[in-house]
Design an enzyme around this catalytic site. Sequence first.
Site, PDB file in Angstrom:
ATOM      1  N   SER A 668      72.886  48.105  80.260  1.00 49.57           N
ATOM      2  CA  SER A 668      73.299  49.666  79.391  1.00 49.57           C
ATOM      3  C   SER A 668      73.278  48.755  76.965  1.00 49.57           C
ATOM      4  O   SER A 668      71.958  49.078  76.994  1.00 49.57           O
ATOM      5  CB  SER A 668      74.319  49.262  79.475  1.00 49.57           C
ATOM      6  OG  SER A 668      75.080  50.953  78.790  1.00 49.57           O
ATOM      7  N   ASP A 741      70.867  56.356  87.867  1.00 50.60           N
ATOM      8  CA  ASP A 741      71.526  56.682  86.942  1.00 50.60           C
ATOM      9  C   ASP A 741      72.882  57.472  85.935  1.00 50.60           C
ATOM     10  O   ASP A 741      71.842  58.673  86.007  1.00 50.60           O
ATOM     11  CB  ASP A 741      71.173  55.257  85.235  1.00 50.60           C
ATOM     12  CG  ASP A 741      72.228  54.861  84.100  1.00 50.60           C
ATOM     13  OD1 ASP A 741      73.195  55.464  84.674  1.00 50.60           O
ATOM     14  OD2 ASP A 741      71.177  53.747  83.816  1.00 50.60           O
ATOM     15  N   HIS A 775      74.564  53.395  87.204  1.00 55.65           N
ATOM     16  CA  HIS A 775      74.913  52.546  86.120  1.00 55.65           C
ATOM     17  C   HIS A 775      75.304  51.004  86.448  1.00 55.65           C
ATOM     18  O   HIS A 775      74.718  50.730  85.952  1.00 55.65           O
ATOM     19  CB  HIS A 775      75.404  53.093  84.223  1.00 55.65           C
ATOM     20  CG  HIS A 775      75.427  52.891  83.832  1.00 55.65           C
ATOM     21  ND1 HIS A 775      73.861  52.643  83.107  1.00 55.65           N
ATOM     22  CD2 HIS A 775      75.777  52.041  82.634  1.00 55.65           C
ATOM     23  CE1 HIS A 775      73.739  52.440  81.674  1.00 55.65           C
ATOM     24  NE2 HIS A 775      75.698  51.804  81.800  1.00 55.65           N
TER      25      HIS A 775
END
Length: 800
Positions: A668, A741, A775
């Site tokens: 991330s 995601d 994610h």
Amino acid sequence: MKIKLTICLLAFLNFYDAQENITYQKPSAEILKLADYERPPSVLMNSKKDWVVFTYRPTYKTLEDLNQQEMKLAGLRINPVTNISSSITYSNNLKIRKINDKNETQVKNLPANAKITYISFSPDEKKLVFTNTTSKGVELWIVDMETASAKKITNDNLNANLGSPYVWYNDSQSLLIRTLPQNRPALIDASKDLPTGPIVSTADGKVSQNRTYQDLLKNPQDEKNFEVLTASEIYNVDLNGNLKKVKDQDMYSGLSFSPDGNYMMAVVIKKPFSYIVPLSRFPLTATVYDMKGNAVKVVNDVPLNEIMPKGFSSVREGKRSMGWRSDAPATLLFAEALDGGDQSKPAEYRDEIFTWEAPFTAAPKSFFKTKQRYEGVSWTNDHYAIVSEGWYDTRNTKSYLVDLNNGESKVLDDRNYQDVYSDPGNFNTTKNQYGRYVIDMKGGKTYLIGDGFTKDGQHPFIDEMDVKSLKKKRLYTSNVKNGKEEIIDILNPSKGEILTTQQSPSLYPNYFKKNIKSNKTEAVTQFANPFESIKDVYKEVITYKRNDGVTLTGTLYLPANYDRKAKKEKLPLLIWAYPTEYKDKNTAGQNTQNPNDFTFPYYGSFVYWTTKGYAVLDDAAFPIIGEGKTEPNDTFIPQLVANAEAAINAVDQLGYIDKKKVAVGGHSYGAFMTANLLTHSKLFACGIARSGAYNRTLTPFGFQSEQRNYWDIPEIYNTMSPFMNADKMKTPMLLVHGDADNNPGTFTLQTERYFQALKNLGAPVKMVLLPKEAHGYVAKENILHLLWEQDQFLEKCLKK
């Protein structure tokens, strides 16, 4: 079943110069032994801590779990067949026991092929309720704690699309449930319907600051499907499954009873919907009903909130944070902004807090005004309350002790919330006469449990505080040798009985009852270490300095058989990190790592590679500091490089590594960090960037902790964007992303476009898209393949 995994790659280090289709792979035996383990159960306890519930679930989900029907609407991801979140995690078994018993009891009569979630105790804690998801929907089950026997009490027609589909009544004999409407219309398949016109959106000239949300409504078909999927009817169901209708069909997003059980508040989503913000900012009304179902008062009416002032301390106008006051029979509490919700407007007081007593015939009463933004109220069982406020720009948090008898207040705490060394801890809580959690206060005394981070290490503590004088007395400081103790609860203050967990690098966290007066401990759980193969890995928290004097830390791991004295072999080094923003150097340099934390390898770290002969610096501190009027991101790149250089030099000075063989990785914002480090420095031989965002013009209204928009600071957005500097990136990089995601800003498109830019500019880069992953990654097939990809990449970049 093997599923094809598409991997895009560019020729470098013996990789092919084309698109490649391969089947799922598994990592080497050393890594697979750690990754393919049996997950110990999770622990749930009741408020009295006399019952222990063990919940079991598979270590990973499977691709089949992810390959379900899914609709993405207004920020939700829903399975339209089962009517529950498509990303929810299920348990498949339950065991229980009294805390003083030695053996667990298997809960009998559980559903076949159980998919258990939303577990909770009844108010009297004699029953346990959970939902089970079948192939057709969600049903409700009850467990009798004394007999350890489960039974189903509803059909699989509950609506869990907006969260838990039930609420306990105070008497513990029945529940309020959300069910699917009896005449629910069919969903619309937008792919089969021709549009009746274009999609048109209009801006009215008002300035707003909306982030890049995912899974938003896109068209009228989405609106209709959202309405269908969120609509429910409300029923009362008793423990024998008898149903009684309470409310007709509506889009109920929240149901709650007053502490005395005489009123019920229902929050309902209203139209118009929005295509630019998620459902949390849709219109809603909150109505309080009596127990006969009669409407008493509409207590809140919130319009669509598409326009928000800039800044993390800005809020919407109107009543917000509305809920039942836990120490009163039936009183609502809410806050309203006094500055229009706009943090940029000067104001002596930012928020006013009100209480509103049922049946709401009188006007709400002002309870307290905050000079910063209201953050919450904690009530006690002795005529006191603690009000909290905070302000993001200064990182300040402040709390007040309010005497409910005379309204007088005293400042309890005034500090930088990132200053962990000054953290006073959290107040111990208990259940009051209404079954609500409140701060436990007796005889003018209350207790705080703290994490106990200090410059000399972590020492969790218990403080007793005198309410009149606010003086504190330290009752207990944890000093477990070669281990870490975490204080979970104070069971009996007068007897000195507490509940803790204890762990060490090689001892899995387990629960213990402890008497702090006699120091006698008694094991509550005895979970074994599932990672025995790395129990002898060397672990140390190292401290070092950045070039500007900021203190940094990281947890260093070395292979179990490495000779730390001779240091003849220079190891390749893997650094895993995640940048964090601070407003001052002192808090940025504080240490929150404990060398006695259990070593828990998981796909989000490099610890696996200690078994392959690598040194690992895990959770390396990467502070980004902006003091005074300077914002952290004003000097993001030079601080990033300085953090990395300090980390490499620190391990090198210990004599363990080859500085030419160092890799960096992150997930991330850590992936964003990794791409920038490879672009703007020559410190690394390669890097692994997972599920990141690389073009900040695609997140123009703020990202991470950045409040300013692109048009405020275009040069900073451009400088920080690896995509804008793709021509400078010449270091081998592995890009990984889930192809579904759902995180705001980290669209899968971010990695795809960045990869295309790097490939066309001749950079040595490889891209892996993991099918159906959001994610965070959850499917076993994808996680094992990811570990294989990383292992192959690191071996070729650092060893060959």
